[in-house]
Structure formats: C-alpha cells, structure tokens
Design an enzyme around this catalytic site. Structure first.
Site, PDB file in Angstrom:
ATOM      1  N   PHE A  52      43.732  45.853  28.644  1.00 19.90           N
ATOM      2  CA  PHE A  52      45.165  45.729  28.939  1.00 19.90           C
ATOM      3  C   PHE A  52      45.640  44.278  28.978  1.00 19.90           C
ATOM      4  O   PHE A  52      46.799  43.992  28.663  1.00 19.90           O
ATOM      5  CB  PHE A  52      45.483  46.407  30.274  1.00 19.90           C
ATOM      6  CG  PHE A  52      45.497  47.904  30.200  1.00 19.90           C
ATOM      7  CD1 PHE A  52      46.492  48.563  29.498  1.00 19.90           C
ATOM      8  CD2 PHE A  52      44.513  48.660  30.831  1.00 19.90           C
ATOM      9  CE1 PHE A  52      46.519  49.951  29.415  1.00 19.90           C
ATOM     10  CE2 PHE A  52      44.524  50.052  30.752  1.00 19.90           C
ATOM     11  CZ  PHE A  52      45.530  50.691  30.050  1.00 19.90           C
ATOM     12  N   GLU A  74      34.036  35.057  29.359  1.00 19.08           N
ATOM     13  CA  GLU A  74      33.356  35.626  28.191  1.00 19.08           C
ATOM     14  C   GLU A  74      32.176  34.751  27.779  1.00 19.08           C
ATOM     15  O   GLU A  74      32.159  33.562  28.057  1.00 19.08           O
ATOM     16  CB  GLU A  74      34.344  35.748  27.014  1.00 19.08           C
ATOM     17  CG  GLU A  74      35.534  36.669  27.281  1.00 19.08           C
ATOM     18  CD  GLU A  74      35.168  38.140  27.435  1.00 19.08           C
ATOM     19  OE1 GLU A  74      34.034  38.531  27.076  1.00 19.08           O
ATOM     20  OE2 GLU A  74      36.021  38.910  27.943  1.00 19.08           O
ATOM     21  N   TYR A 234      37.396  58.188  41.913  1.00 17.29           N
ATOM     22  CA  TYR A 234      38.332  57.118  41.571  1.00 17.29           C
ATOM     23  C   TYR A 234      39.340  56.862  42.705  1.00 17.29           C
ATOM     24  O   TYR A 234      39.116  56.046  43.570  1.00 17.29           O
ATOM     25  CB  TYR A 234      39.032  57.348  40.209  1.00 17.29           C
ATOM     26  CG  TYR A 234      39.611  56.031  39.731  1.00 17.29           C
ATOM     27  CD1 TYR A 234      38.888  55.202  38.889  1.00 17.29           C
ATOM     28  CD2 TYR A 234      40.830  55.560  40.229  1.00 17.29           C
ATOM     29  CE1 TYR A 234      39.368  53.941  38.533  1.00 17.29           C
ATOM     30  CE2 TYR A 234      41.313  54.311  39.896  1.00 17.29           C
ATOM     31  CZ  TYR A 234      40.589  53.506  39.031  1.00 17.29           C
ATOM     32  OH  TYR A 234      41.064  52.269  38.706  1.00 17.29           O
TER      33      TYR A 234
HETATM   34  P1  NAI Z   1      38.559  45.007  30.582  1.00 15.37           P
HETATM   35  O1  NAI Z   1      37.133  45.054  30.998  1.00 15.37           O
HETATM   36  O2  NAI Z   1      38.895  45.349  29.176  1.00 15.37           O
HETATM   37  O3  NAI Z   1      39.169  43.539  30.853  1.00 15.37           O
HETATM   38  C1  NAI Z   1      38.782  42.749  31.934  1.00 15.37           C
HETATM   39  C2  NAI Z   1      39.221  41.312  31.730  1.00 15.37           C
HETATM   40  O4  NAI Z   1      38.881  40.568  32.907  1.00 15.37           O
HETATM   41  C3  NAI Z   1      38.554  40.577  30.563  1.00 15.37           C
HETATM   42  O5  NAI Z   1      39.488  39.710  29.969  1.00 15.37           O
HETATM   43  C4  NAI Z   1      37.457  39.750  31.257  1.00 15.37           C
HETATM   44  O6  NAI Z   1      37.066  38.579  30.552  1.00 15.37           O
HETATM   45  C5  NAI Z   1      38.187  39.391  32.531  1.00 15.37           C
HETATM   46  N1  NAI Z   1      37.296  39.015  33.638  1.00 15.37           N
HETATM   47  C6  NAI Z   1      36.376  39.766  34.289  1.00 15.37           C
HETATM   48  N2  NAI Z   1      35.799  39.052  35.279  1.00 15.37           N
HETATM   49  C7  NAI Z   1      36.379  37.819  35.256  1.00 15.37           C
HETATM   50  C8  NAI Z   1      36.230  36.638  36.025  1.00 15.37           C
HETATM   51  N3  NAI Z   1      35.366  36.565  37.036  1.00 15.37           N
HETATM   52  N4  NAI Z   1      36.974  35.570  35.686  1.00 15.37           N
HETATM   53  C9  NAI Z   1      37.849  35.594  34.658  1.00 15.37           C
HETATM   54  N5  NAI Z   1      38.045  36.703  33.911  1.00 15.37           N
HETATM   55  C10 NAI Z   1      37.327  37.791  34.202  1.00 15.37           C
HETATM   56  O7  NAI Z   1      39.325  45.912  31.618  1.00 15.37           O
HETATM   57  P2  NAI Z   1      40.686  46.774  31.574  1.00 15.37           P
HETATM   58  O8  NAI Z   1      40.322  48.201  31.490  1.00 15.37           O
HETATM   59  O9  NAI Z   1      41.677  46.190  30.635  1.00 15.37           O
HETATM   60  O10 NAI Z   1      41.168  46.539  33.082  1.00 15.37           O
HETATM   61  C11 NAI Z   1      42.188  45.640  33.450  1.00 15.37           C
HETATM   62  C12 NAI Z   1      42.934  46.222  34.632  1.00 15.37           C
HETATM   63  O11 NAI Z   1      43.565  47.436  34.231  1.00 15.37           O
HETATM   64  C13 NAI Z   1      42.021  46.568  35.825  1.00 15.37           C
HETATM   65  O12 NAI Z   1      42.706  46.274  37.009  1.00 15.37           O
HETATM   66  C14 NAI Z   1      41.867  48.072  35.678  1.00 15.37           C
HETATM   67  O13 NAI Z   1      41.569  48.702  36.902  1.00 15.37           O
HETATM   68  C15 NAI Z   1      43.249  48.443  35.174  1.00 15.37           C
HETATM   69  N6  NAI Z   1      43.357  49.767  34.555  1.00 15.37           N
HETATM   70  C16 NAI Z   1      42.428  50.202  33.637  1.00 15.37           C
HETATM   71  C17 NAI Z   1      42.534  51.482  33.113  1.00 15.37           C
HETATM   72  C18 NAI Z   1      41.551  51.999  32.111  1.00 15.37           C
HETATM   73  O14 NAI Z   1      41.495  53.193  31.893  1.00 15.37           O
HETATM   74  N7  NAI Z   1      40.789  51.157  31.461  1.00 15.37           N
HETATM   75  C19 NAI Z   1      43.630  52.402  33.499  1.00 15.37           C
HETATM   76  C20 NAI Z   1      44.603  51.792  34.389  1.00 15.37           C
HETATM   77  C21 NAI Z   1      44.431  50.538  34.914  1.00 15.37           C
HETATM   78 NA    NA Z   2      42.188  43.194  30.606  1.00 13.03          NA
END
Ligand code: NAI
Ligand code: NA
Length: 396
Positions: A52, A74, A234
């Site tokens: 996202f 990354e 969840y």
């Molecule tokens: P993702 O794993 O694709 O993205 C995570 C991002 O966080 C990446 O850019 C990564 O490099 C960064 N990251 C992680 N640890 C880090 C750190 N210590 N320092 C700097 N950057 C860091 O995850 P996604 O699914 O896009 O999740 C993003 C948000 O959206 C979360 O809050 C998640 O709970 C929420 N969300 C996700 C859903 C899903 O189904 N995937 C549904 C609704 C909300």
């Molecule tokens: Na993200």
C-alpha cells in the site's frame, strides 16, 4: 544472472529487477489511465517500497504530480544475491519519476529510529521545505524502541482462547486445520509497540516540531478489519489490539496538529496479498475465496486500485472526507459488502483441498504472490540474464 523464484516458507528469497520494474510501470500506467487527481504536492511515504505504501507513492506522483520522499527498509543487492523487491521497486519508481520530471528521493533505514527521522527532516528542509501529506504504511515484525532500546517482537495470536480453523498453504493448495494457542499479556503489549500508533505519533511530532509540515497537512495510516472468520487471529487478536491503538492515535495526532490546521486519518483497506499478509494464518484462505467472488462481480482491486480510489474518491474530492462512526475512512467497502461476506462465509464452510481450485482463486493468490517479487509478469524475459547489481542513485 538468470533469476528464478526461490521459495522458503512464506517468503521468496529472490526478486527480479526487471519484473519489479514492470510491476511499478503497470501501476503507474493504471494511475495515469484514471486521470489527474487534485491532490498533494509534497509527500512523505513511510513504508514506500511495497504494498500500500508503494501504491501511495505512485498515486501521489503520477496522479497528482507530487514530489515524494520514500522511507523504507530494504536489502540492497550483493554480488550473486538479489536485492529485496522493495529495493528494485524503488529504483524503478525513481527512474520513472525522474523521466517525468518529478522529484523523488529515498531513505533506506529503520523508520522506527530517531536517526532516520532526523535524516528525513533534513532532506525535507533541504529539498522541499514543507510537506502536505504523510502516508504511514509500515508493516514490520519487530521494532527497536528509540527511547528504551528494547527490541519488541509482534505476534499473530488469538487472545484468551485457543483458535482452530481452516487455513491453506497457498504453495501446495492443501487446506488443513491450524491451531493457535492464545497469547500472553506481554505478547499484546509487544505487538502494540510494533504495529500500534506510537511510532506514527513520534514521526508526526518530530515533523511538526521541525516546522516541515505545511498548513493543513494531512497524515494517513492504514488499518484492516475483515470478516468474522479471521476475527480471532486478526481484529480481536494481538494485531487487532495494535490496530485499535493505531486508530486511537489518529485522534491524538489530530489534536497535536490543530495549530497548523492538520488532520490525521486511518483508512481501512481491503485484504490483499502482500509480504505482510501472506504470513498471517487463515488470511490466505479467506483472500482466495474473496478474490474469486470479487473478481466474478467485477469489484476486485489490488493495492494500486485501492489507493487510487482512496485519493480520488475519499481524500481529495474537494468535499469533506467521509468517515465511519469511529472516524475511519473505509475503502474496504466493496470487500465488506454484506452480500460478498455472506458468500465467503458459505464457501468457507465447505472449502477443502479438493475443491479450493474451483471455489477459490488459488491461482490468483499464487500469481499475486509471485508478482510481489517481480515474477510472472508478461513482457519480462525471465530466461534472459538480468543485472541484479543495479543500484538506486543517491539513496540515503
Ligand atoms: P508491505 O510488507 O508490503 O510493506 C511494508 C513497508 O514497510 C515496506 O515498504 C517496508 O520496507 C517498510 N518497512 C518495514 N519495516 C520497516 C522499518 N523498520 N523501517 C522502515 N521501513 C520499514 O505491507 P502492506 O501490506 O502494504 O502493509 C502496510 C500497512 O497496510 C500495514 O499497516 C498493514 O497492516 C496495512 N494493511 C494491509 C492489508 C493487507 O491485506 N495487506 C489490509 C489493510 C491494511
Ligand atoms: Na507499504
């Protein structure tokens, strides 16, 4: 080298630079096809490299001509070892932004640290002055607390009772029962430390105190609710407590931003295949049933469709931002449609290894999962040598 997917458990150890580029270019094309958004001009995305957050960066830049700073964590490439996909995604994004004459710079480091916050503020001061939108999209299993130094680990567990239900191993398609024992009180506290709102508030506090937020600046973090079947693991489990905390933090940040007329929102997004969600038990089975139904009714969206709609139909409509009774933006509206949920619940009861390929979209799940790592895209020659060593110029 020739790069192929190498799976281990819920992750893929390799990623393809050309495929990640294709993934980013497809998302850019989608945003452009939807037309201009009267949106933000200077944007900070925390968690900008995948899922996202990446979609938010692309929508800001290519939907609204915004300058963007991306923060992520990354792995850079090493000789014979591919980078993590978010690295190649960000390289491709910056190249495309550059071609389009759009400012884009990135910081690769731990967003939970004071150091990365300071580096980001310095970069904003040097290059952009002030920003008008902050997207907070981190998903991480660990957080080292910047004050106590304690390394907190989040867990995905039910609270109170042992949970048993179906799950699918999406690599093999085998549907089986999974049993998860309840968490301890410490698990809840740790998960809130990692995925709750404290770090978001710390970011906003640091940005505000540094004077780098424009008048009326907005910040948005992402949350999830989902169906009854996933509730124990969840929304009513450890991660749900963290999301409750995140959602409550939006009100606190809005209070803090009052002096600049700013506002904090949580947007509840749709369940999607990302690196974060594929590690959560039960969710992959739910997603494969959900995809099947939403694709059949023509309402299926990926991250980019979700975020393009969030910006164009919720955040930047020139009207007020619609929220639910708890003050949250809902872009999970099509997922949570009662008809869709009723169908998922019915399919869930009868789902087995034998019928899942027919009643669920396991193929769609697998293909989305491969796509996360830059594999399975049309127009990419996977048999050809690829240069894994490509680097992001000027990366901080
Ligand atoms: P993702 O794993 O694709 O993205 C995570 C991002 O966080 C990446 O850019 C990564 O490099 C960064 N990251 C992680 N640890 C880090 C750190 N210590 N320092 C700097 N950057 C860091 O995850 P996604 O699914 O896009 O999740 C993003 C948000 O959206 C979360 O809050 C998640 O709970 C929420 N969300 C996700 C859903 C899903 O189904 N995937 C549904 C609704 C909300
Ligand atoms: Na993200």
């Amino acid at each position: 080298m020739i790069i192929e997917p190498r799976m281990r458990g819920f992750i893929c150890l390799t990623s393809h630079p050309k495929g990640c580029e294709k993934n980013v270019l497809n998302q850019i094309d989608y945003v452009k096809s939807k037309g201009a958004i009267d949106g933000p001009k200077k944007v900070l995305v925390i968690g900008a490299s995948t899922g996202f957050g990446l979609a938010s960066r692309i929508t800001s830049a290519f939907g609204s001509d915004a300058a963007t700073i991306g923060v992520f964590f990354e792995k850079a490439p090493a000789e014979g070892k591919t980078a993590s996909p978010g690295y190649y995604n960000s390289l491709a994004f910056e190249a495309a932004a550059g071609k389009a004459g759009l400012y884009a710079k990135s910081i690769n480091g731990d967003a939970f640290s004071n150091e990365v916050k300071e580096q980001t503020i310095d970069l904003i001061k040097a290059d952009l002055g002030q920003i008008d939108l902050v997207i907070y999209s981190l998903a991480s299993p660990v957080r080292q607390h910047p004050v106590s130094g304690v390394l907190h680990r989040s867990v995905l567990k039910p609270i109170g009772d042992t949970f048993t239900d179906k799950t699918v191993d999406f690599h093999t398609g085998i549907v089986s029962d999974v049993t998860i024992t309840p968490c301890s009180d410490e698990d809840i506290a740790n998960t809130v430390e990692v995925m709750g709102g404290e770090d978001w508030a710390m970011w906003m506090d640091a940005l505000l105190n540094a004077g780098v937020l424009a008048d009326g600046a907005m910040t948005v973090a992402y949350s999830y609710i989902g169906p009854k079947v996933t509730e124990p693991v969840y929304r009513k489990g450890t991660i749900g407590m963290a999301k409750d905390h995140l959602e409550a933090t939006a009100f606190k940040i809005t209070d803090d931003l009052a002096k600049i007329g700013g506002k904090a929102f949580v947007s509840v997004n749709k369940a999607l295949v990302t690196q974060a969600s594929s590690a959560i038990p039960v969710i992959p089975l739910y997603i494969s049933l959900l995809y099947k139904i939403m694709k059949a009714e023509g309402t299926h969206e990926g991250c980019i469709e979700q975020i393009q709609r969030l910006f164009s139909a919720r955040l930047y409509t020139n009207g007020s931002i619609p929220v639910d009774e708890k003050g949250r933006i809902r872009i999970d509206d099509w997922e949570m449609n009662p008809e869709v949920q009723k169908e998922v619940a019915e399919l869930w009861k009868g789902a087995t290894t034998e019928n899942l390929t027919a009643i669920g979209d396991l193929a769609g799940y697998k293909s989305d999962f491969l796509n996360l790592f830059g594999f399975g895209f049309d127009g990419v020659d996977y048999a050809a040598e690829a240069n894994e060593m490509v680097e992001i110029p000027g990366l901080i």
